[in-house]
Design a protein around this motif. Structure first.
Motif, mmCIF file in Angstrom:
data_model
loop_
_atom_site.group_PDB
_atom_site.id
_atom_site.type_symbol
_atom_site.label_atom_id
_atom_site.label_comp_id
_atom_site.label_asym_id
_atom_site.label_seq_id
_atom_site.Cartn_x
_atom_site.Cartn_y
_atom_site.Cartn_z
ATOM 1 N N UNK A 112 0.804 -1.218 0.000
ATOM 2 C CA UNK A 112 0.000 0.000 0.000
ATOM 3 C C UNK A 112 0.839 1.272 0.000
ATOM 4 N N UNK A 113 2.154 1.164 0.214
ATOM 5 C CA UNK A 113 3.055 2.322 0.279
ATOM 6 C C UNK A 113 2.604 3.319 1.354
ATOM 7 N N UNK A 114 2.147 2.784 2.473
ATOM 8 C CA UNK A 114 1.727 3.609 3.601
ATOM 9 C C UNK A 114 2.394 3.097 4.864
ATOM 10 N N UNK A 115 2.328 3.896 5.908
ATOM 11 C CA UNK A 115 2.894 3.496 7.184
ATOM 12 C C UNK A 115 1.959 2.524 7.883
ATOM 13 N N UNK A 116 2.516 1.441 8.373
ATOM 14 C CA UNK A 116 1.764 0.461 9.136
ATOM 15 C C UNK A 116 2.282 0.529 10.563
ATOM 16 N N UNK A 117 1.387 0.696 11.506
ATOM 17 C CA UNK A 117 1.767 0.773 12.910
ATOM 18 C C UNK A 117 1.215 -0.450 13.631
ATOM 19 N N UNK A 118 2.066 -1.127 14.375
ATOM 20 C CA UNK A 118 1.660 -2.319 15.104
ATOM 21 C C UNK A 118 1.254 -1.914 16.519
ATOM 22 N N UNK A 119 0.007 -2.149 16.872
ATOM 23 C CA UNK A 119 -0.511 -1.795 18.190
ATOM 24 C C UNK A 119 -0.530 -3.033 19.082
ATOM 25 N N UNK A 120 0.551 -3.232 19.799
ATOM 26 C CA UNK A 120 0.611 -4.291 20.799
ATOM 27 C C UNK A 120 0.780 -3.589 22.134
ATOM 28 N N UNK A 121 -0.290 -3.580 22.956
ATOM 29 C CA UNK A 121 -0.255 -2.812 24.194
ATOM 30 C C UNK A 121 0.791 -3.340 25.178
ATOM 31 N N UNK A 122 1.454 -2.401 25.844
ATOM 32 C CA UNK A 122 2.442 -2.726 26.880
ATOM 33 C C UNK A 122 1.769 -2.512 28.228
ATOM 34 N N UNK A 123 1.125 -3.542 28.746
ATOM 35 C CA UNK A 123 0.396 -3.404 30.007
ATOM 36 C C UNK A 123 1.326 -3.217 31.201
ATOM 37 N N UNK A 124 2.606 -3.522 31.027
ATOM 38 C CA UNK A 124 3.571 -3.291 32.106
ATOM 39 C C UNK A 124 4.026 -1.830 32.150
ATOM 40 N N UNK A 125 3.726 -1.070 31.107
ATOM 41 C CA UNK A 125 4.040 0.362 31.050
ATOM 42 C C UNK A 125 2.738 1.105 30.766
ATOM 43 N N UNK A 126 2.283 1.887 31.735
ATOM 44 C CA UNK A 126 1.007 2.583 31.568
ATOM 45 C C UNK A 126 1.212 4.091 31.615
ATOM 46 N N UNK A 127 0.209 4.802 31.185
ATOM 47 C CA UNK A 127 0.247 6.260 31.174
ATOM 48 C C UNK A 127 -1.098 6.796 31.644
ATOM 49 N N UNK A 128 -1.102 8.069 31.985
ATOM 50 C CA UNK A 128 -2.324 8.743 32.423
ATOM 51 C C UNK A 128 -2.803 9.692 31.327
ATOM 52 N N UNK A 129 -4.117 9.865 31.258
ATOM 53 C CA UNK A 129 -4.686 10.805 30.300
ATOM 54 C C UNK A 129 -6.099 11.154 30.738
ATOM 55 N N UNK A 130 -6.508 12.393 30.489
ATOM 56 C CA UNK A 130 -7.861 12.853 30.783
ATOM 57 C C UNK A 130 -8.564 13.163 29.473
ATOM 58 N N UNK A 131 -9.711 12.548 29.281
ATOM 59 C CA UNK A 131 -10.476 12.705 28.044
ATOM 60 C C UNK A 131 -11.656 13.634 28.270
#
Length: 116
Positions: free
Chosen positions: A22-41
């Motif tokens: 496809x000549x596009x960027x492919x991003x692999x989403x494999x969550x790292x549950x041992x490394x977490x972050x905070x965010x407010x939506x």
């Protein structure tokens, strides 16, 4: 950003690569549950009183798994347990219309237009 929908997370050699077909960027989403972050939506103005749920794509179960929120206010909902490198979905469970998946990068929400 536009990403091509390939079904379940696409196998690539690293977390991001260029798809030769496809000549596009492919991003692999494999969550790292041992490394977490905070965010407010922020909540949508017309849906403030409804419950929201944040899900992440669990590569092992091949499904979206819900996350527990830490606090909620009139117009926001906060989480501190978001896995790094996760594909996310913030939804109102009883109104699943026109919602998008996204990921967090540099403390910003990056939405994706999935194309077929």
């Amino acid at each position: 950003r536009r990403m091509r929908c390939c079904g379940s997370p696409c196998p690539t050699a690293s977390s991001t690569s260029v798809c030769s077909i496809w000549k596009t960027t492919v991003r692999k989403f494999i969550p790292r549950t041992d490394q977490t972050r905070a965010f407010t939506f922020p909540k949508r103005k017309r849906l403030l009183k409804r419950p929201y749920t944040l899900h992440y794509w669990d590569a092992e179960s091949a499904s979206f798994s819900p996350l527990e929120y830490d606090s909620t206010a009139d117009s926001t909902q906060s989480y501190t347990n978001i896995p790094e490198n996760a594909l996310l979905w913030f939804t109102v469970p009883d109104r699943i219309v026109n919602q998008r998946v996204f990921y967090l990068e540099n403390d910003s929400v990056i939405t994706m237009d999935l194309i077929r």
